[in-house]
Design a protein around this motif. Structure first.
Motif, PDB file in Angstrom:
ATOM      1  N   GLY A  95     -16.366 -22.306  27.648  1.00 35.48           N
ATOM      2  CA  GLY A  95     -16.149 -21.133  26.810  1.00 35.48           C
ATOM      3  C   GLY A  95     -15.579 -19.971  27.603  1.00 35.48           C
ATOM      4  O   GLY A  95     -15.523 -19.978  28.835  1.00 35.48           O
ATOM      5  N   SER A  96     -15.133 -18.996  26.864  1.00 40.64           N
ATOM      6  CA  SER A  96     -14.578 -17.804  27.512  1.00 40.64           C
ATOM      7  C   SER A  96     -15.703 -16.841  27.888  1.00 40.64           C
ATOM      8  O   SER A  96     -16.814 -16.907  27.362  1.00 40.64           O
ATOM      9  N   ILE A  97     -15.385 -15.954  28.802  1.00 37.63           N
ATOM     10  CA  ILE A  97     -16.353 -14.956  29.244  1.00 37.63           C
ATOM     11  C   ILE A  97     -16.423 -13.863  28.179  1.00 37.63           C
ATOM     12  O   ILE A  97     -15.377 -13.325  27.780  1.00 37.63           O
ATOM     13  N   PRO A  98     -17.620 -13.493  27.730  1.00 34.94           N
ATOM     14  CA  PRO A  98     -17.738 -12.421  26.728  1.00 34.94           C
ATOM     15  C   PRO A  98     -17.154 -11.107  27.272  1.00 34.94           C
ATOM     16  O   PRO A  98     -17.334 -10.775  28.444  1.00 34.94           O
ATOM     17  N   ALA A  99     -16.470 -10.384  26.406  1.00 37.09           N
ATOM     18  CA  ALA A  99     -15.838  -9.117  26.796  1.00 37.09           C
ATOM     19  C   ALA A  99     -16.848  -8.139  27.387  1.00 37.09           C
ATOM     20  O   ALA A  99     -16.537  -7.416  28.342  1.00 37.09           O
ATOM     21  N   VAL A 100     -18.053  -8.133  26.846  1.00 42.04           N
ATOM     22  CA  VAL A 100     -19.078  -7.219  27.345  1.00 42.04           C
ATOM     23  C   VAL A 100     -19.377  -7.511  28.818  1.00 42.04           C
ATOM     24  O   VAL A 100     -19.641  -6.593  29.595  1.00 42.04           O
TER      25      VAL A 100
ATOM     26  N   ILE B  41     -17.205  -8.764  31.066  1.00 38.63           N
ATOM     27  CA  ILE B  41     -16.049  -8.289  31.846  1.00 38.63           C
ATOM     28  C   ILE B  41     -16.134  -6.781  32.015  1.00 38.63           C
ATOM     29  O   ILE B  41     -15.971  -6.250  33.118  1.00 38.63           O
ATOM     30  N   VAL B  42     -16.418  -6.082  30.923  1.00 42.32           N
ATOM     31  CA  VAL B  42     -16.532  -4.616  30.987  1.00 42.32           C
ATOM     32  C   VAL B  42     -17.724  -4.221  31.859  1.00 42.32           C
ATOM     33  O   VAL B  42     -17.644  -3.248  32.618  1.00 42.32           O
ATOM     34  N   ALA B  43     -18.810  -4.990  31.794  1.00 44.01           N
ATOM     35  CA  ALA B  43     -19.992  -4.689  32.616  1.00 44.01           C
ATOM     36  C   ALA B  43     -19.652  -4.783  34.104  1.00 44.01           C
ATOM     37  O   ALA B  43     -20.096  -3.946  34.907  1.00 44.01           O
ATOM     38  N   VAL B  44     -18.870  -5.769  34.490  1.00 46.62           N
ATOM     39  CA  VAL B  44     -18.461  -5.910  35.892  1.00 46.62           C
ATOM     40  C   VAL B  44     -17.575  -4.735  36.295  1.00 46.62           C
ATOM     41  O   VAL B  44     -17.744  -4.158  37.383  1.00 46.62           O
ATOM     42  N   LEU B  45     -16.641  -4.350  35.443  1.00 38.42           N
ATOM     43  CA  LEU B  45     -15.795  -3.179  35.729  1.00 38.42           C
ATOM     44  C   LEU B  45     -16.647  -1.918  35.842  1.00 38.42           C
ATOM     45  O   LEU B  45     -16.439  -1.094  36.743  1.00 38.42           O
ATOM     46  N   HIS B  46     -17.601  -1.772  34.939  1.00 39.39           N
ATOM     47  CA  HIS B  46     -18.496  -0.613  34.956  1.00 39.39           C
ATOM     48  C   HIS B  46     -19.279  -0.573  36.272  1.00 39.39           C
ATOM     49  O   HIS B  46     -19.363   0.472  36.926  1.00 39.39           O
ATOM     50  N   LEU B  47     -19.805  -1.712  36.663  1.00 48.30           N
ATOM     51  CA  LEU B  47     -20.554  -1.792  37.914  1.00 48.30           C
ATOM     52  C   LEU B  47     -19.670  -1.446  39.106  1.00 48.30           C
ATOM     53  O   LEU B  47     -20.119  -0.756  40.035  1.00 48.30           O
ATOM     54  N   ALA B  48     -18.420  -1.883  39.099  1.00 46.08           N
ATOM     55  CA  ALA B  48     -17.499  -1.557  40.193  1.00 46.08           C
ATOM     56  C   ALA B  48     -17.265  -0.042  40.268  1.00 46.08           C
ATOM     57  O   ALA B  48     -17.315   0.551  41.360  1.00 46.08           O
TER      58      ALA B  48
ATOM     59  N   ALA C 282     -15.376   5.720  30.785  1.00 48.66           N
ATOM     60  CA  ALA C 282     -14.565   4.843  29.926  1.00 48.66           C
ATOM     61  C   ALA C 282     -15.198   3.467  29.770  1.00 48.66           C
ATOM     62  O   ALA C 282     -15.312   2.944  28.643  1.00 48.66           O
ATOM     63  N   THR C 283     -15.645   2.881  30.876  1.00 49.57           N
ATOM     64  CA  THR C 283     -16.253   1.556  30.776  1.00 49.57           C
ATOM     65  C   THR C 283     -17.635   1.631  30.126  1.00 49.57           C
ATOM     66  O   THR C 283     -18.038   0.697  29.430  1.00 49.57           O
TER      67      THR C 283
ATOM     68  N   ILE D  50     -18.449   3.751  27.686  1.00 49.87           N
ATOM     69  CA  ILE D  50     -18.172   3.828  26.243  1.00 49.87           C
ATOM     70  C   ILE D  50     -17.792   2.451  25.706  1.00 49.87           C
ATOM     71  O   ILE D  50     -18.264   2.025  24.636  1.00 49.87           O
ATOM     72  N   ALA D  51     -16.961   1.734  26.457  1.00 50.85           N
ATOM     73  CA  ALA D  51     -16.560   0.393  26.028  1.00 50.85           C
ATOM     74  C   ALA D  51     -17.781  -0.520  25.906  1.00 50.85           C
ATOM     75  O   ALA D  51     -17.907  -1.268  24.926  1.00 50.85           O
ATOM     76  N   MET D  52     -18.677  -0.439  26.897  1.00 50.41           N
ATOM     77  CA  MET D  52     -19.885  -1.274  26.835  1.00 50.41           C
ATOM     78  C   MET D  52     -20.745  -0.920  25.628  1.00 50.41           C
ATOM     79  O   MET D  52     -21.293  -1.812  24.970  1.00 50.41           O
ATOM     80  N   ALA D  53     -20.854   0.372  25.342  1.00 48.79           N
ATOM     81  CA  ALA D  53     -21.678   0.809  24.208  1.00 48.79           C
ATOM     82  C   ALA D  53     -21.138   0.261  22.890  1.00 48.79           C
ATOM     83  O   ALA D  53     -21.905   0.011  21.963  1.00 48.79           O
ATOM     84  N   THR D  54     -19.832   0.071  22.829  1.00 46.59           N
ATOM     85  CA  THR D  54     -19.247  -0.473  21.595  1.00 46.59           C
ATOM     86  C   THR D  54     -19.317  -1.997  21.544  1.00 46.59           C
ATOM     87  O   THR D  54     -19.203  -2.578  20.467  1.00 46.59           O
ATOM     88  N   LEU D  55     -19.506  -2.630  22.708  1.00 46.52           N
ATOM     89  CA  LEU D  55     -19.501  -4.092  22.757  1.00 46.52           C
ATOM     90  C   LEU D  55     -20.885  -4.739  22.721  1.00 46.52           C
ATOM     91  O   LEU D  55     -20.992  -5.916  22.390  1.00 46.52           O
ATOM     92  N   VAL D  56     -21.927  -3.998  23.092  1.00 44.83           N
ATOM     93  CA  VAL D  56     -23.262  -4.608  23.079  1.00 44.83           C
ATOM     94  C   VAL D  56     -23.649  -4.945  21.643  1.00 44.83           C
ATOM     95  O   VAL D  56     -23.225  -4.274  20.701  1.00 44.83           O
ATOM     96  N   SER D  57     -24.469  -5.970  21.522  1.00 46.45           N
ATOM     97  CA  SER D  57     -24.844  -6.410  20.172  1.00 46.45           C
ATOM     98  C   SER D  57     -25.742  -5.403  19.469  1.00 46.45           C
ATOM     99  O   SER D  57     -25.723  -5.296  18.250  1.00 46.45           O
ATOM    100  N   GLU D  58     -26.540  -4.664  20.241  1.00 41.68           N
ATOM    101  CA  GLU D  58     -27.444  -3.683  19.647  1.00 41.68           C
ATOM    102  C   GLU D  58     -27.670  -2.547  20.647  1.00 41.68           C
ATOM    103  O   GLU D  58     -27.945  -2.780  21.819  1.00 41.68           O
ATOM    104  N   LEU D  59     -27.535  -1.309  20.173  1.00 42.18           N
ATOM    105  CA  LEU D  59     -27.861  -0.144  20.999  1.00 42.18           C
ATOM    106  C   LEU D  59     -29.336   0.169  20.802  1.00 42.18           C
ATOM    107  O   LEU D  59     -29.753   0.594  19.739  1.00 42.18           O
TER     108      LEU D  59
END
Length: 157
Positions: free
Chosen positions: A2-7, A9-16, A66-67, A69-78
């Protein structure tokens, strides 16, 4: 496979971005505290801190935002934990902008040949603002690690 979930990928960018920003903040802390032991370093710290803020800290902080905000929109539940983390991070970001503005002001005062006591007063304001930011960032990082741990458990546990 399967593909890597977008959340993720964004989490890794956020951590960086977060990691790089923490490194810059740690460097600034050393640079700001050294003049407390050796006054002749104060003017150099003022000059270097300005350029580190403009060329490194501000862009990295924007990357974190930016990352984030992206994560906040991608998580299944805030959750409440997310909202507390976002709140603390937002306050830290606003204080970070305030700190950058103080650094710019102090640099302009130095360039205008302000007396040393005026520069030291500005430096104390920067240190106080940074101290509050550190407290908030400690909570943000702790919540971030906790949330990441539980996100990974949800995907792999």
């Amino acid at each position: 496979m399967g593909s890597i979930p977008a959340v993720n990928i964004v989490a890794v960018l956020h951590l960086a971005f977060v990691s790089a920003l923490i490194g810059v903040i740690a460097t600034e802390t050393v640079m700001e505290l050294l003049p407390l032991r050796s006054k002749d370093l104060h003017h150099g710290a003022i000059r270097f801190h300005l350029w580190i803020d403009l060329l490194l800290e501000a862009p990295l902080a924007l990357g974190v935002v930016a990352t984030g905000i992206a994560m906040a929109t991608l998580v299944s539940e805030l959750t409440t934990y997310h909202l507390v983390k976002i709140s603390f991070a937002s306050i830290a970001f606003v204080l970070g902008i305030t700190c950058i503005l103080r650094v710019i002001r102090r640099s302009r005062l130095r360039e205008g040949r302000a007396p040393e006591d005026v520069l030291e007063k500005e430096t104390k304001k920067i240190h106080l603002t940074a101290a509050v930011i550190y407290v908030l960032l400690t909570a943000v990082v702790a919540l971030g690690v906790w949330l990441a741990y539980h996100r990974v458990l949800g995907f792999y546990g």
